[in-house]
Design an enzyme around this catalytic site. Structure first.
Site, PDB file in Angstrom:
ATOM      1  CE  LYS A  92      -3.913   1.752   2.475  1.00 48.06           C
ATOM      2  NZ  LYS A  92      -4.608   1.706   3.883  1.00 48.06           N
ATOM      3  CB  SER A 167      -8.023   3.837   2.778  1.00 50.87           C
ATOM      4  OG  SER A 167      -7.136   3.075   3.467  1.00 50.87           O
ATOM      5  CB  SER A 191      -8.281   0.786   5.728  1.00 49.12           C
ATOM      6  OG  SER A 191      -8.952   2.051   5.402  1.00 49.12           O
TER       7      SER A 191
HETATM    8  N1  GLN Z   1     -12.741   3.912   5.945  1.00 47.32           N
HETATM    9  C1  GLN Z   1     -12.353   4.420   7.187  1.00 47.32           C
HETATM   10  C2  GLN Z   1     -12.111   5.997   7.196  1.00 47.32           C
HETATM   11  O1  GLN Z   1     -12.484   6.511   6.304  1.00 47.32           O
HETATM   12  C3  GLN Z   1     -11.161   3.668   7.770  1.00 47.32           C
HETATM   13  C4  GLN Z   1      -9.981   4.188   7.214  1.00 47.32           C
HETATM   14  C5  GLN Z   1      -8.808   3.320   7.453  1.00 47.32           C
HETATM   15  O2  GLN Z   1      -8.838   2.010   8.046  1.00 47.32           O
HETATM   16  N2  GLN Z   1      -7.566   3.950   7.060  1.00 47.32           N
HETATM   17  O3  GLN Z   1     -11.567   6.449   7.995  1.00 47.32           O
END
Ligand code: GLN
Length: 526
Positions: A92, A167, A191
């Site tokens: 990532k 994400s 994420s």
């Molecule tokens: N979707 C969640 C957010 O927008 C989690 C993001 C993540 O785990 N980096 O904060």
């Protein structure tokens, strides 16, 4: 050397690849090249998957060749090779790497190269795993769809008009589309797990502190955790053992060895285990097909000898609200360093005086996207004098209540279970203008981050109404990561039996994406 064609090679799990490499049935250069060819075939162009922001072909092949040379020479050096040596991996693009750009999915870091490697990258290099490249993400890991990436969204390999989750949608889509056997993700609120759920892959958020965060660009430091993305439970366990362990560069790093994960995945067992359904993490608001697959998993676990109990975590209804105060507060502080002075982009104001404040303002206005700005503003407000106690202070108290709910639940059950996400993959664009609807996709994953406990998502079958993958989430007390692999391995094999092979063999777009008949005939052989 190999008798397998490329389509067959890229379908093998990491564990299978490792075995074939050790048995000299295939070389790492062959494997790495097969994956690079696959990336070239499906990742680019207007309807490509777009999982990768950068492909690291030259270095990956060089590492592969080095492993092959060591294997060819034999002797002590070969014996010292790590089990996953020569197995490629994608990373990532929130994790810093020497020799490749790191963008965090943001314009503000476009073209930036880190002068150092993250600890997890050092460990991948020590294990001699070729790094295929850097994967797409929502800007600074903020989002649930990759649509907040400054470099355009990633598409879900199951349906190119749908989101791959976020994400870490790039890492999940790369693994689902057979562009990589393994990937690294980061999980602050889901994420790793939610992209796993909507792409039919396995995603693990280890216990907070089990894997070093050194070199993962911080989103919300008290919630962030690096973890594995894979196609099988065993593969995630193998990868977590590579990247985990104590790191003096991360002050929150645990000293526990976490060295029984692979053994747990290999000896899956649920007999006599108490598995707790969390009342608040299913039912109302969850798609019918998600609920159906969830209930089937419970039946399978029961038949395998587990006892299913129901537990209640009454404070989970405040988890999302508390997360959207704590997370943005930490975001506002962590992202203050992107000031146009130290890293990446610098934008000069068009007119007026050239003060440092005005350069910072112009840089941040041009460099950050809307979602990142929304969270910085929210966090700055929540932390401001006069509001701190009302917002941040209250949210921290809720966080304690959530931890206590987990303590009470784990007094009644060894492992908790829920759907990973309330819905299957939604359409690209569907929730982009409705941040609250987007945030709601994380209701089931956020509590684990608030408590620092491990969470594993694995494919639970396809939803009746849309034929898209559903994720099942398992949660365990802090430090009990091995327990998740033990239960996850059992559920995975029961589900594969039920669905007639690995779920990814059923992805329609994948069948069309250049794999041809070799893909279909290899369907059940994993
Ligand atoms: N979707 C969640 C957010 O927008 C989690 C993001 C993540 O785990 N980096 O904060």
């Amino acid at each position: 050397m190999t008798e397998l064609n490329n389509s067959e090679l890229i379908r093998l799990s990491a564990a299978q690849l490792a075995a074939k490499l050790a048995a000299r049935e295939v070389t790492s250069v062959e494997v790495t090249q097969a994956y690079l060819d696959r990336i070239a075939l499906v990742d680019g162009g207007a309807d490509g998957i777009h999982a990768f922001l950068h492909v690291n072909a030259e270095e990956a092949l060089a590492v592969a060749a080095e492993v092959d040379a060591i294997r060819a020479a034999g002797g002590a050096e070969e014996e010292a090779l790590h089990e996953l040596a020569g197995v490629p991996i994608a990373v990532k693009d929130l994790i810093v790497t020497i020799g490749q750009p790191t963008t965090a999915g943001s314009k503000i870091l476009e073209g930036w190269h880190s002068p150092y490697d993250a600890t997890v990258i050092k460990k991948l290099r020590a294990a001699k795993m070729p790094i295929l490249g850097k994967t797409n993400l929502d800007e600074f890991a903020m989002g649930s769809s990759t649509e907040h990436s400054a470099y355009g969204p990633t598409r879900n390999p199951w349906d190119l008009d749908r989101i791959p989750g976020g994400s870490g949608g790039g890492s999940a889509a790369a693994v689902a589309a057979f562009e990589a056997p393994l990937a690294l993700g980061t999980d602050t609120g889901g994420s790793i797990r939610q992209p796993g759920a909507v792409t039919g892959t396995v995603g693990m958020k280890p216990t907070y502190g089990a894997v070093s965060r050194y070199g993962a660009i911080a989103m919300a430091s008290s919630l962030d955790q690096i973890g594995p993305v894979s196609r099988t439970v065993l593969d995630s366990a193998l990868l977590q053992e590579v990247i985990g362990g104590h790191d003096p560069f991360d002050s929150t790093s645990l000293t526990d060895p976490f060295d029984t994960l692979v053994a747990a995945a290999k000896t899956g067992n649920v007999t006599g285990m108490k598995i707790g359904i969390v009342k608040e993490l299913h039912g109302e608001g969850y798609q019918a097909g998600v609920e159906n697959r969830f209930n089937e998993s419970l039946e399978l676990l029961k038949e395998a000898g587990a006892e299913i109990v129901e537990v209640s975590c009454p404070n989970f209804k405040y988890a999302l609200g508390a997360y959207y105060l704590i997370m943005p507060s930490e975001v506002s502080s962590n992202l203050a360093k992107f000031d146009g002075v130290r890293y990446g982009l610098r934008v000069l104001p068009e007119d007026g005086p050239m003060t440092i404040e005005r350069v910072m303002a112009a840089t941040r206005a041009a460099g950050f996207g809307d979602e990142v700005k929304r969270r910085i503003i929210l966090g700055t407000y929540a932390l401001s004098a006069g509001y701190y106690d009302a917002y941040y202070g209250s949210a921290q108290k809720v966080r304690t209540l959530i931890q206590r709910d987990f303590d009470a639940a784990f007094a009644q059950a060894d492992v908790l279970i829920s759907p990973t996400a309330p819905t299957t993959a939604f359409k690209l664009g569907e929730k982009l203008d409705d941040p609250l609807a987007m945030y709601l996709n994380d209701v089931a994953t956020i509590p684990a981050n608030m408590a620092g406990i491990p969470g594993l998502s694995l494919p639970g079958g396809l939803a009746d109404e849309d034929g898209l993958p559903v994720g099942i989430q398992l949660l365990a007390p802090a430090r009990e990561d091995a327990r998740l692999y033990r239960v996850g391995a059992v559920l995975e094999s029961l589900l594969e039996e039920k669905w007639g092979g690995p779920l990814l063999a059923k992805a329609p777009e994948l069948k069309n994406a250049g794999l041809g008949t070799a893909f279909n005939t290899a369907g059940g052989s994993n």
